[in-house]
Design an enzyme around this catalytic site. Structure first.
Site, PDB file in Angstrom:
ATOM      1  N   SER A  86      -9.437   2.226   2.503  1.00  0.00           N
ATOM      2  CA  SER A  86      -8.380   2.924   1.800  1.00  0.00           C
ATOM      3  C   SER A  86      -7.357   1.992   1.146  1.00  0.00           C
ATOM      4  O   SER A  86      -6.460   2.459   0.452  1.00  0.00           O
ATOM      5  CB  SER A  86      -7.645   3.847   2.781  1.00  0.00           C
ATOM      6  OG  SER A  86      -7.044   3.111   3.835  1.00  0.00           O
TER       7      SER A  86
ATOM      8  N   LYS B 104       0.836  -1.200   0.000  1.00  0.00           N
ATOM      9  CA  LYS B 104       0.000   0.000   0.000  1.00  0.00           C
ATOM     10  C   LYS B 104       0.874   1.255   0.000  1.00  0.00           C
ATOM     11  O   LYS B 104       1.884   1.319   0.707  1.00  0.00           O
ATOM     12  CB  LYS B 104      -0.913  -0.037   1.229  1.00  0.00           C
ATOM     13  CG  LYS B 104      -1.970   1.050   1.284  1.00  0.00           C
ATOM     14  CD  LYS B 104      -2.881   0.820   2.489  1.00  0.00           C
ATOM     15  CE  LYS B 104      -3.962   1.885   2.591  1.00  0.00           C
ATOM     16  NZ  LYS B 104      -4.887   1.637   3.719  1.00  0.00           N
TER      17      LYS B 104
ATOM     18  N   SER C 168     -10.705  -0.560   6.215  1.00  0.00           N
ATOM     19  CA  SER C 168      -9.882  -0.305   5.029  1.00  0.00           C
ATOM     20  C   SER C 168      -9.180  -1.527   4.466  1.00  0.00           C
ATOM     21  O   SER C 168      -8.670  -1.478   3.351  1.00  0.00           O
ATOM     22  CB  SER C 168      -8.845   0.778   5.340  1.00  0.00           C
ATOM     23  OG  SER C 168      -9.471   2.035   5.469  1.00  0.00           O
TER      24      SER C 168
END
Length: 486
Positions: free
Chosen positions: A153, A78, A177
């Site tokens: 996210s 990420k 997320s």
């Protein structure tokens, strides 16, 4: 052989038997990204030259007789994790040129385990959305329907996995997320018990990489199978060597059971503050039927279940207080003026969120005490049950909505118009008390969109939810690749 959609476990076996090399796997993954990611936009920061070099190093290590849990396996990370030499922006334009000098502790653990990092995956601005778009890298699309979000996210990581861009990824979770993108994209994710996995170096750009994270937040694994989640969690788990790691070692308890028929499971599909859409309710039902057909003891109600409405309120108080503490002074003053204008009778979740953005420490301490009471309630429930199965969100992936203020957005739940941020109540069920939760695929909606559920378990019994996820995957199937983008 089509390598890009195999599990990390399958790839590890092929590497150990010499059927394929890491260089070949890495080239295949890079080719897939270069061919297909123009339509998805999942991998926002490629690192292909270093990935190829790492793959060659992995092959040389294997030729010397070395091995490792992830040796030679292509993965993504990420964007919010620091990777030395790559930008960490969190989607913030003012930080587009921020280059950290040191890997995050989890990136270092991936590399130490032998993983080949292909690059970084896209995130929403400041990681604060259930979608994935920002001014620097643009919008990430759901591989199943490009007009819809992959979630956020960790949406870039979920979209990458669903598209065959690496076998594993790592993300983070404070508002679902990890779990929401997995649910929206048809992959697996695990939100670890709070405090189980060190998060140093997953910090906003230009922020010191200190060994502590915000309240409620965790980092965790994403994959295309439940067994891969367990494999990656074993690499990630453990205290930070700068703090608890000085004195503590980690030994997770084994799963409570190995056989499906020994599990006692509470299944929920209704929340007192939010309707559940038909597609998600059907997904929960498929899982409940699979559990029962496999011999598990399944219940739909329990007097021991903590109050879900109170839990959601506590979650929002803690979540918004933690987020708003970083807001600029002028934004804080604007929110304080708005909160002062609320009616004293307004007890909606929207009002809870607004008041929480300007709450006092006394109010936060009361919410924290409420959290501890709920944790005690969960301990009592998990004396009678091994896991709770429930939705991740009330709907499958929704269409992109780039309205600037999330508080002005709405979602449609089978014709019911609901405030956008209300959909976090199911994520908060596990997040507020710090429980482990494994998101698993549970079929498709009538429109062909993925639907997932989460399996919530007792604190620090992460292996229990992961084992149940593996047993469910055997009965109802797991990841299925979407049609390749044109």
């Amino acid at each position: 052989m089509e390598w890009n959609f195999l599990t990390a476990e399958e790839l590890a076996t092929a590497l150990r038997t010499g059927e394929v090399t890491s260089a070949e796997l890495t080239d295949d993954a890079i080719s897939a990204i270069e061919r297909d990611d123009h339509a998805i936009n999942a991998v926002c920061v490629p690192d292909f030259d270093r990935a190829r070099a790492a793959a060659r190093d992995a092959d040389r290590a294997r030729a010397r007789g070395e091995d490792g849990p992830l040796l030679g396996i292509p993965v993504t990370v990420k964007e919010s994790y620091n990777v030395a030499g790559l930008p960490t922006t969190w989607g913030m334009p003012e930080h587009r040129n921020h280059l950290p000098a040191e890997d995050a502790v989890q990136v270092a653990r991936l590399k130490d385990a032998g993983a080949v990092v292909l690059g970084k995956t896209n995130v929403p601005l400041g990681l604060q959305d259930i979608q994935t778009f920002n001014e620097i890298y643009g919008t990430t699309n759901n591989p199943w329907d490009h007009d819809r979000t992959p979630g956020g996210s960790s949406g870039g990581s979920a979209a990458a996995l669903a598209s065959g861009f690496g076998a594993l990824s790592i993300g983070s979770d404070i508002g679902g997320s990890l779990r929401t993108p997995a649910h929206f994209c048809g992959v697996h994710a695990h939100k670890p018990t709070l405090g189980l996995v060190a998060d140093r170096g997953m910090v906003p750009p230009a922020t010191p990489a200190l060994p502590y994270g915000p309240d409620l937040a965790v980092v965790g694994p994403m994959a295309r199978s439940a067994r891969d989640l367990a494999l990656l969690l074993d690499v990630m788990a453990g205290p930070d060597p700068l703090t608890f790691g000085v004195a503590h070692t980690m030994t997770l308890p084994p799963a409570r059971h190995e056989r499906l028929e020994d599990f006692r499971v509470l299944v929920l599909d209704e929340h007192p503050l939010l309707p559940t859409g038909a597609a998600v309710r059907a997904g929960v039902g498929r899982v409940a039927d699979a559990l029962a057909d496999g011999g598990a003891h399944v219940e739909r109600h329990s007097a021991l279940l903590p109050d879900l409405a109170e839990a959601a309120t506590l979650y929002y108080r803690l979540l918004i207080a933690a987020s708003a503490a970083r807001y600029p002074a002028e934004e804080y003053e604007r929110l304080r003026a708005r909160a002062a204008g609320l009616s004293a009778d307004d007890r909606s979740l929207s009002a809870v969120r607004l008041r929480s953005s300007v709450c006092s420490h006394r109010e936060w301490a009361a919410a924290h005490n409420g959290r501890e009471l709920h944790r005690h309630g969960w301990r009592q429930l998990f004396a009678d049950f091994d896991a709770v199965v429930c939705p991740v969100t009330p709907t499958p992936a929704f269409p992109h909505d780039h309205e600037l203020d999330p508080m002005e957005r709405r979602i449609d739940i089978d014709g019911v118009d609901v405030p956008y941020l209300d959909q976090l109540v199911w994520a908060g069920l596990a997040t507020m008390p710090g429980l482990p939760s494994t998101a698993v695929p549970a079929g498709r909606s009538p429109e062909g969109l993925p639907v997932g559920v989460q399996i919530v378990g007792p604190m620090f019994e992460d292996r229990t939810t992961l084992r149940l996820a593996e047993l469910l995957e055997r009965r109802i199937g797991g990841f299925r690749a979407p049609a390749r983008s044109a």
